[in-house]
Structure formats: C-alpha cells, structure tokens
Design an enzyme around this catalytic site. Sequence first.
Site, short mmCIF file in Angstrom:
data_model
loop_
_atom_site.label_atom_id
_atom_site.label_comp_id
_atom_site.label_asym_id
_atom_site.label_seq_id
_atom_site.Cartn_x
_atom_site.Cartn_y
_atom_site.Cartn_z
N ASP A 183 7.21 7.57 -3.39
CA ASP A 183 5.01 8.16 -3.66
C ASP A 183 5.53 9.46 -3.63
O ASP A 183 4.54 9.84 -3.49
CB ASP A 183 4.02 7.16 -3.20
CG ASP A 183 2.86 8.37 -2.72
OD1 ASP A 183 2.82 8.03 -3.99
OD2 ASP A 183 2.06 7.75 -2.03
N HIS A 191 -4.68 3.35 -9.25
CA HIS A 191 -4.40 4.69 -9.59
C HIS A 191 -3.16 4.83 -10.02
O HIS A 191 -2.39 4.59 -9.66
CB HIS A 191 -3.85 4.82 -8.10
CG HIS A 191 -5.54 5.37 -7.25
ND1 HIS A 191 -5.30 6.81 -5.75
CD2 HIS A 191 -6.47 5.76 -7.57
CE1 HIS A 191 -6.80 6.66 -6.19
NE2 HIS A 191 -7.47 6.57 -7.00
N ASP A 237 -3.89 9.60 -10.24
CA ASP A 237 -3.87 10.04 -8.68
C ASP A 237 -2.07 10.48 -9.21
O ASP A 237 -1.12 10.27 -8.59
CB ASP A 237 -3.97 9.26 -7.69
CG ASP A 237 -3.62 9.67 -6.33
OD1 ASP A 237 -3.33 11.06 -5.96
OD2 ASP A 237 -3.49 8.57 -5.50
N TRP A 283 -8.80 5.14 0.96
CA TRP A 283 -7.38 4.57 2.02
C TRP A 283 -7.58 5.62 2.55
O TRP A 283 -7.48 6.86 2.77
CB TRP A 283 -7.21 5.69 0.47
CG TRP A 283 -5.17 5.87 1.03
CD1 TRP A 283 -4.05 5.04 1.02
CD2 TRP A 283 -5.13 7.07 1.76
NE1 TRP A 283 -3.60 5.17 1.35
CE2 TRP A 283 -3.63 7.02 2.07
CE3 TRP A 283 -5.45 8.39 1.43
CZ2 TRP A 283 -2.87 7.70 2.71
CZ3 TRP A 283 -4.66 9.54 2.02
CH2 TRP A 283 -3.03 9.25 2.30
N ASP A 333 -2.04 1.69 -6.41
CA ASP A 333 -1.52 2.71 -6.72
C ASP A 333 0.14 2.49 -6.72
O ASP A 333 0.90 1.91 -6.28
CB ASP A 333 -1.41 3.56 -5.61
CG ASP A 333 -1.14 5.71 -6.14
OD1 ASP A 333 -0.18 5.04 -6.41
OD2 ASP A 333 -1.50 5.60 -5.85
N GLU A 370 -7.49 1.00 -0.62
CA GLU A 370 -6.28 1.31 -1.36
C GLU A 370 -5.37 1.21 -0.64
O GLU A 370 -5.30 0.87 1.11
CB GLU A 370 -6.00 2.60 -2.42
CG GLU A 370 -5.03 3.00 -2.49
CD GLU A 370 -4.87 4.33 -3.19
OE1 GLU A 370 -5.80 5.00 -2.80
OE2 GLU A 370 -3.54 4.70 -3.44
N LYS A 427 -0.83 0.74 1.40
CA LYS A 427 0.43 1.49 1.05
C LYS A 427 1.30 1.01 1.38
O LYS A 427 0.88 0.53 2.33
CB LYS A 427 -0.62 2.88 1.56
CG LYS A 427 0.77 4.43 0.56
CD LYS A 427 0.09 5.76 1.14
CE LYS A 427 1.50 6.41 1.19
NZ LYS A 427 0.78 7.94 1.01
N HIS A 476 3.18 3.16 -4.64
CA HIS A 476 2.63 2.74 -3.35
C HIS A 476 3.33 1.35 -3.02
O HIS A 476 2.82 0.71 -2.63
CB HIS A 476 1.06 2.85 -2.93
CG HIS A 476 0.35 3.59 -2.86
ND1 HIS A 476 -0.87 4.14 -1.59
CD2 HIS A 476 0.54 5.34 -2.93
CE1 HIS A 476 -0.90 5.26 -2.27
NE2 HIS A 476 -0.16 5.96 -2.41
N ASP A 522 4.22 11.34 -6.43
CA ASP A 522 2.95 11.67 -6.58
C ASP A 522 3.61 13.05 -8.08
O ASP A 522 2.69 13.75 -8.83
CB ASP A 522 1.51 12.61 -5.79
CG ASP A 522 1.58 10.92 -4.99
OD1 ASP A 522 0.54 10.09 -6.06
OD2 ASP A 522 2.04 11.39 -3.71
C1 RNT Z 1 -2.06 8.72 -0.40
C2 RNT Z 1 -3.65 7.73 -2.33
C3 RNT Z 1 -4.72 8.12 -1.85
C4 RNT Z 1 -4.32 9.70 -2.09
C5 RNT Z 1 -5.92 10.69 -2.79
C6 RNT Z 1 -5.50 12.04 -2.84
O1 RNT Z 1 -0.92 7.89 -0.97
O2 RNT Z 1 -2.65 7.59 -3.21
O3 RNT Z 1 -5.75 8.40 -3.40
O4 RNT Z 1 -3.20 10.26 -3.41
O5 RNT Z 1 -6.43 10.06 -2.30
ZN ZN Z 2 -3.52 6.78 -4.20
#
Ligand code: RNT
Ligand code: ZN
Length: 413
Positions: free
Chosen positions: A290, A282, A322, A181, A255, A222, A224, A258, A292
Amino acid sequence: MSRYEEARKIYSSYGVDTEKALDTLKNVSISVHCWQGDDVMGFDSREALSGGIQTTGNYPGKATTPEELMADIDKAFSLIPGKKKLNLHASYAIFEDGEYADRDKIESKHFAKWVKFAKDRGLGLDFNPTYFSHPMVKDGLTLSSPDEEVRAFWVEHGKACIRIAEYFANETGIPSVINFWIPDGYKDIPADRIGPRARFKKSLDEILSVQYDKSKVFVTLESKVFGIGVESYTVGSAEFTLSYSMQNGLTPLMDNGHYHPTEVVSDKISSLLLFSDKIALHITRGVRWDSDHVVLFDDETKEIAKEIVRNDALERVFIATDYFDASINRISAWVTGVRNVSKALLFALLQPSAEMKRLQDENDMTALMVMHEELKTAPFGDIWNEFLRRENTDSDYITAVKNYEKKVLKERK
Ligand code: RNT
Ligand code: ZN
C-alpha cells in the site's frame, strides 16, 4: 477529416459511439483528495504523520497554509478535465485568530472557509474523520482502544464529523460522502483478536446514533490489510468492514492498495454491486504494498473502470482518489493521477461491452481475446484529446506545472 473524426469512425466500426462516451464521461464526478498537496499534514496539529501511512520525499513547495493549499488545488483543478468534488480530512480544519478546537469538538464553523471555497467553484465536498496524527491515538488505537477515555474521544470525533458532512451537503446542495478509516492494529501477534473488533463495532454503533439525513450524507467504511508498524493485525479488516456495512446500511469502501498483492479490486466490484446499492472506491497504486503511488493509466486502473462501466454502475460508485507522493511536483501528481482515472473511464466507455458479453456467453473466448487485444491499440488517444479539448484543457500540462513551480512553489520558504 480531423483525427477525432477518423478515430470516431474506427470506433464505430466496433459498434462504439464515441459521442455517447464523451457525453457520459463529462458528467462523472471524481472526488479529489486534498491531501496530495501537503503530504497529509493538515492544519490542526504539528504532529508527524502516523497511522501506518507514510509520505516519502521532500520535493520543494508543499502547501503549509490553507491559502497555499487552496491555491494549489485551484491550479491542479484548472488542469484536470471533467467534474470534480473536493475530499477533505478533519485535520484540515481552519482555525481563526487563535481559536482552537480539538478533534472531539470540531464544528462546522471550522470548515466555513472550505465551504466558501467549494461554493465559489460549484464543487461538492466529501469528508473523512482523521483517526491519526494526534496525541489521543494511544498505542496505535482509536475506536478500538480498551482505554474508555480514548475510545470516547474518538467516538465524539466521529459524531462531530457526521454533522460537518451534513453541513457540507446542505451548504453545497451536493450529497457528501464521509469515509471512516481507522489505523488500529498491532505490529505483532495479538492474543485477542475479537476484543478490539467488538469495541470498534460498539464505537461505530455509538457514532451512527447521530441523526443525519441519509439522502444527503453517505457513510462509507474503508478496510485495510496492514500498515507500516501494524503488520500482524488490522482491526478494520475486509470482513469486518463489509459485514458491518451490509448489516448497518453503510457503503463499503475498497482502496485498491489495501489487499494482498495478488488480489484485485476490479474482481471484487461485481460481487459488492450485487449486494449493496452503492459502493465506494479509493483509487490508488500500490507498488508491492500500500505505497500510495500516483495512479497511472495501467491495467488494473482500466479494469476497475471497465467493471464500473460495463455493469452500468457509474451512478452507484463513489469514485475518489487516494495517494500521496512527496518526491515529485505535487500539482503534477494530482493532475496525472486524476486524469488517469478519467482516462481509464473513457477507455472503458469505448469498449463494445454488449458485444464482448455476447462472445463470452457464446463461449467464443477466442474471438473475445482477439477483441480485447484489438481494442488496446485502437486510436484511444485521439478520443482522449477530444475530451481535453472540449473541457478546455490541454494534453500539455507539464508546462503549466513548471511555470507554477517557478513562480509560486519555489518561492515558498
Ligand atoms: C490509509 C487509507 C486512508 C488514508 C486517507 C488519508 O491507508 O487509505 O484512506 O489514505 O484517509
Ligand atoms: Zn484509502
């Protein structure tokens, strides 16, 4: 009769075998991200977190050394039922006695302690090159940089990381998933959208020229949609990563933080499964964006799990977590989030999927709706508690977390 036995009977009246569900769940491995324990800091530099991701909060007791992080992972893992892998980032390299290697020069030996940690516990190791929190991220760009020196540095990093992932697989005897990523993008409207993507493509081609054993190392890519300070344009968009993965035999990684807020990953899984042998996830929780947040036992997490289970894809989906919350106890954040992924999988395994598909195919959407609603209040908690019991874990983990906080975390400077 025990609560479990009663619940088992109720589920069997829906045609669901709870024993089979419990048996399946115990073999599903979840790759747990190491970076919840230290707010994505790592050990290889003192740089602030960059790349358009952010941890907010200043809860006491974060791990600041490899020893502390390992102790915290042990604590968290002891409270998480089921099979686990550990997911590392390149920034968690451990340098001994003043030695140091920059990201383009890291080697297996800088992860020997992690390998020992994993082997001692029978864990597999997954990996991530770290394309952020580093001075060679120039103008927010890495593999898509127009500066050849910058781009080449990060290509070398990617190659070094593939070799390390192969070392993980060889040492542990468990295949390693390595996820690429990059944070590259622009805050404001670019004049050239194809140039950065062409350079990213070229960089990936260069990285993947490294020889590695494809039965042991799975490379995932990955996508985004945007990051903080990178709102207008993201190089590694969904279309880019999916197309590149399909054309080059990589595994696409989604993810669920994203995408645009009304898009759901649960709806994307089936499409990808029809075109890719493996897919990767993820699992996180975006709150408006996003963000987290810690994974909850919420509707979308359950729906993602249902799509994996009802498509018989547990062997084809690399499931990883994640998220990073620095505002609450980090051990609890880990345990709560990973348990909720397991819970969602169990919930999915307890659906009479074949019967529900039949109702759909016969267009009995009335009965299907009733069935969906009925299952929401079936005695799921009793089956979950049985899983915890069989895994020698308890529904009460907050007591253990609070004790560890008092004894260990609060003592940290
Ligand atoms: C970032 C991505 C990525 C990170 C990690 C730390 O938006 O989700 O996966 O969160 O690699
Ligand atoms: Zn991620």
